[in-house]
Design a protein around this motif. Structure first.
Motif: not given
Length: 698
Positions: A571-574, A609-623
């Protein structure tokens, strides 16, 4: 009326009813040839009229029907019984009582019904009343004699027939291609065209190993074979049917053996009636009379037995030996050669995939009894492995094979040309004979001359058509150029390249496999990770191989736990981050390999399964690292805030990156704790500071 006045058995109540005259002959041949017997039976109607009956019905439905044991139901005899049972018949007449029945059962039925309804029975000499004891006794004796007479005649005929057969002299009609010399000895037909046509059938079967393909070859090339006519003795030529090809190949007479009694007749009780059934064709050695080397044969007995094994196993049922069956176009090259080393059963092939071309070999084991399959594996890698061993064995013979290929290419169309040449010779003879008949007739007799001229012209047209076919075959015959001949010779030195070429058909590879290999015993090791192959070559040599067992799709499928992690993290990670988490958690692909970005992407694509090569940037959540950078503190400080329960942190799956809400960093009490840390250099988590806490800032 003279006989009526002197025969007290005939009474007015008999004359008030109709008379029936029953006719019967035992076979169609008797109906066609024994005309005098028919006339005598029809004359019985005049005798009945002389006895005083005016209404006479003749029942001749049973002409050509046997009245013996287990014979077919007789429509005419049943009509006689039903008419008598209705009280409509005063007398039943037949020239001999044996015409009415040849079995005790039918005879007793007729006597009983006639006695009950007062019906008389008459033959050529007497009139019988069944209510008279003497007449009943005489008819009973005559009926018994009729039954015994048939049995005696049949026994004599069968005994004579079998005695003649045991001498090898009983022939109804000689098979095509044979004739008798003046002293009665069996020999080849004097017509060379007929003999060569029969030889061509056996030669093509040995080349194609299939009755159907042999028949198809004759049909495609429009070649004729001689056949026996239904009537007459002169052979006729026509394009053969598949049954004719099969009958020639299965007839042991062409192997020089005399056989009698291949399909014995048995009597069975079916639906309450006795019926004669012809049993299945027996092997030649199991027949009542079998004489090997009785006469000259087109093939020897060993060749005949080999042909029968091929025909018997040339089927699609599971009982047949597929190693002997006709070669088909499937991609499985080892069909019929593999045998399970655990249970001893033959492995069969199944085809999978979108186009149904991927072979998989299976041993059924006790699956049909509710158990499991014994062994199963993919076919392509095993075919390649055994193919490499085959190349090692036959590569030295490549030059010889190339020379043989040159010979076959040079001989293409020879059989067809030979058959047409023989046909042309026959037509030339027939045309010359037709001309002689036309030339001998009186020209003034136009009715005969015109017909003979038409026949002559027809033969000339057939000759011209055959000549055109021969010339076209000569034109189509392909002659190799010197360059092509050199290329074919070089194929013998590079046989492996020819084998692996896409232009080499699977049918040819199967034929080579079956020619060189007798059987392959296959088993798995204890861990079911490797296959152990034992190749039994023709000639007695053996080769043992060990290879990794090809695993099925279910065995190489991605684990469900790994798919669940991919589905949650995509959903969010690459793909690169997902692969790192899967490897840290100890998961591998279905084939046992480490995860990487490409393999994660392939798994997502295969399972939608939907996804992406690189993680999506989420301004509301950080590591955690980004949270430390935003707050201007160390990574360890953020971890202590999480451990103290002041900062909420989430993790999708173990070993996955921790996530912190950006909103929580700006809210209380995190903001106050961070400000106090920057102001005092001390991390105060619960309203004060510990005595042994060191200052973070000086």
């Amino acid at each position: 009326m003279t006989e009526l006045l002197h025969n007290p058995k005939i009474k007015p109540e008999h004359l008030a009813r109709k008379a029936i005259v029953y006719l019967r002959q035992s076979s169609e041949k008797q109906v066609r040839q024994n005309k005098e017997s028919q006339l005598l039976q029809y004359a019985m109607a005049e005798r009945v009229r002389a006895l005083g009956w005016q209404e006479v019905e003749i029942i001749n439905n049973d002409l050509g029907s046997s009245a013996g044991l287990a014979a077919a139901q007789r429509e005419g005899f049943e009509r006689v019984l039903s008419s008598v049972a209705l009280g409509e018949v005063g007398i039943v007449g037949s020239r001999e009582v044996s015409r009415l029945s040849r079995t005790d059962k039918d005879w007793c039925r007729l006597l009983e019904v006639c006695q009950i309804f007062g019906t008389l029975i008459a033959d050529e000499q007497q009139v019988y009343d069944l209510n008279n004891l003497d007449d009943q006794l005489v008819l009973g004796i005559k009926g018994t004699l009729s039954v015994v007479e048939l049995k005696v005649i049949r026994q004599r005929m069968l005994a004579g027939q079998e005695a003649k057969a045991r001498r090898g002299e009983l022939f109804k009609r000689l098979p095509i291609g044979y004739a008798r010399d003046p002293v009665g000895k069996i020999m080849f037909h004097p017509d060379r065209r007929i003999c060569e046509a029969i030889q061509l059938v056996f030669a093509k079967f040995r080349e194609l190993w299939s009755v159907r393909q042999t028949f198809q070859w004759f049909r495609d090339h429009d070649l004729e074979l001689p056949v026996n006519p239904i009537q007459g003795t002169r052979l006729i030529w026509k394009v053969p049917s598949q049954s004719l090809i099969r009958d020639i190949l299965r007839n042991p007479f062409y192997a020089g053996a005399y056989v009698w009694g291949r399909r014995p007749v048995t009597t069975l009780l079916v639906g309450g009636r006795l019926e004669k059934r012809q049993s299945a064709m027996r092997p030649a050695e199991e027949c009542r009379v079998f004489i090997r080397d009785h006469h000259v044969g087109y093939i020897d007995w060993a060749t005949y037995e080999e042909n029968q094994r091929m025909i018997r196993h040339n089927s699609v049922n599971w009982e047949g030996d597929e190693s002997m069956a006709a070669i088909r176009a499937g991609q499985g090259l080892l069909v019929g050669l593999l045998r399970c080393g655990h249970c001893g059963r033959k492995l069969h092939v199944r085809y999978w995939g979108g186009r149904g071309t991927h072979a998989r070999y299976l041993c059924k084991g006790d699956y049909d009894d509710g158990g499991q399959y014994c062994i199963g594996f993919g076919g392509s890698s095993v075919d390649r492995c055994v193919g490499q061993e085959l190349l090692k064995a036959i590569a030295p013979l490549g030059v010889e094979a190339s020379l043989r290929a040159l010979e076959e290419l040079s001989a293409v169309g020879t059989a067809q040309c030979t058959a047409l040449s023989r046909k042309l010779e026959q037509l030339v003879y027939e045309a010359r004979k037709a001309f002689e008949q036309y030339d001998a007739v009186d020209a003034r007799n136009r009715l005969a001359a015109s017909e003979l001229e038409r026949r002559w012209n027809g033969k000339l047209e057939e000759i011209e058509a055959v000549k055109q076919r021969l010339s076209s075959l000569e034109t189509e015959r392909y002659s190799l150029s010197p360059e092509e001949e050199i290329r074919i010779r070089s194929m013998g030195d590079h046989f492996a390249g020819v084998w692996q070429s896409n232009h080499c058909p699977p049918t040819l590879k199967k034929m080579i496999f079956r020619t060189a290999i007798e059987e392959i015993i296959v088993r798995t090791d204890q861990d079911k990770k490797n296959l152990e192959l034992l190749i039994h070559w023709k000639g007695g040599a053996h080769t043992q191989l060990t290879m990794e067992r090809p695993r099925s799709v279910t065995e190489t499928a991605t684990p469900m736990e790994a798919l669940e992690i991919i589905r949650r993290m995509a959903v969010r990670y690459g793909d690169d981050q997902i692969a790192s988490v899967l490897n840290r958690r100890g998961y591998s692909t279905g084939k046992g390999k480490r995860w990487n970005q490409t393999r994660v992407a392939t798994a997502r694509r295969n399972h939608s399964i939907a996804g992406q090569k690189r993680a999506l940037h989420d301004p509301e959540r950080v590591s955690l690292s980004e949270a430390a950078r935003i707050c201007g503190v160390s990574h360890h400080t953020i971890q202590r805030l999480v451990e103290a329960g002041l900062l909420k942190c989430e993790q999708i799956t173990p070993r996955a990156p921790w996530e912190v809400s950006r909103r929580d960093l700006d809210a209380e009490p995190i903001r106050s704790v961070i400000e106090g840390l920057h102001r005092t250099g001390k991390l105060i988590l619960q309203g004060g500071c510990a005595e042994d806490q060191l200052a973070l800032f000086t």
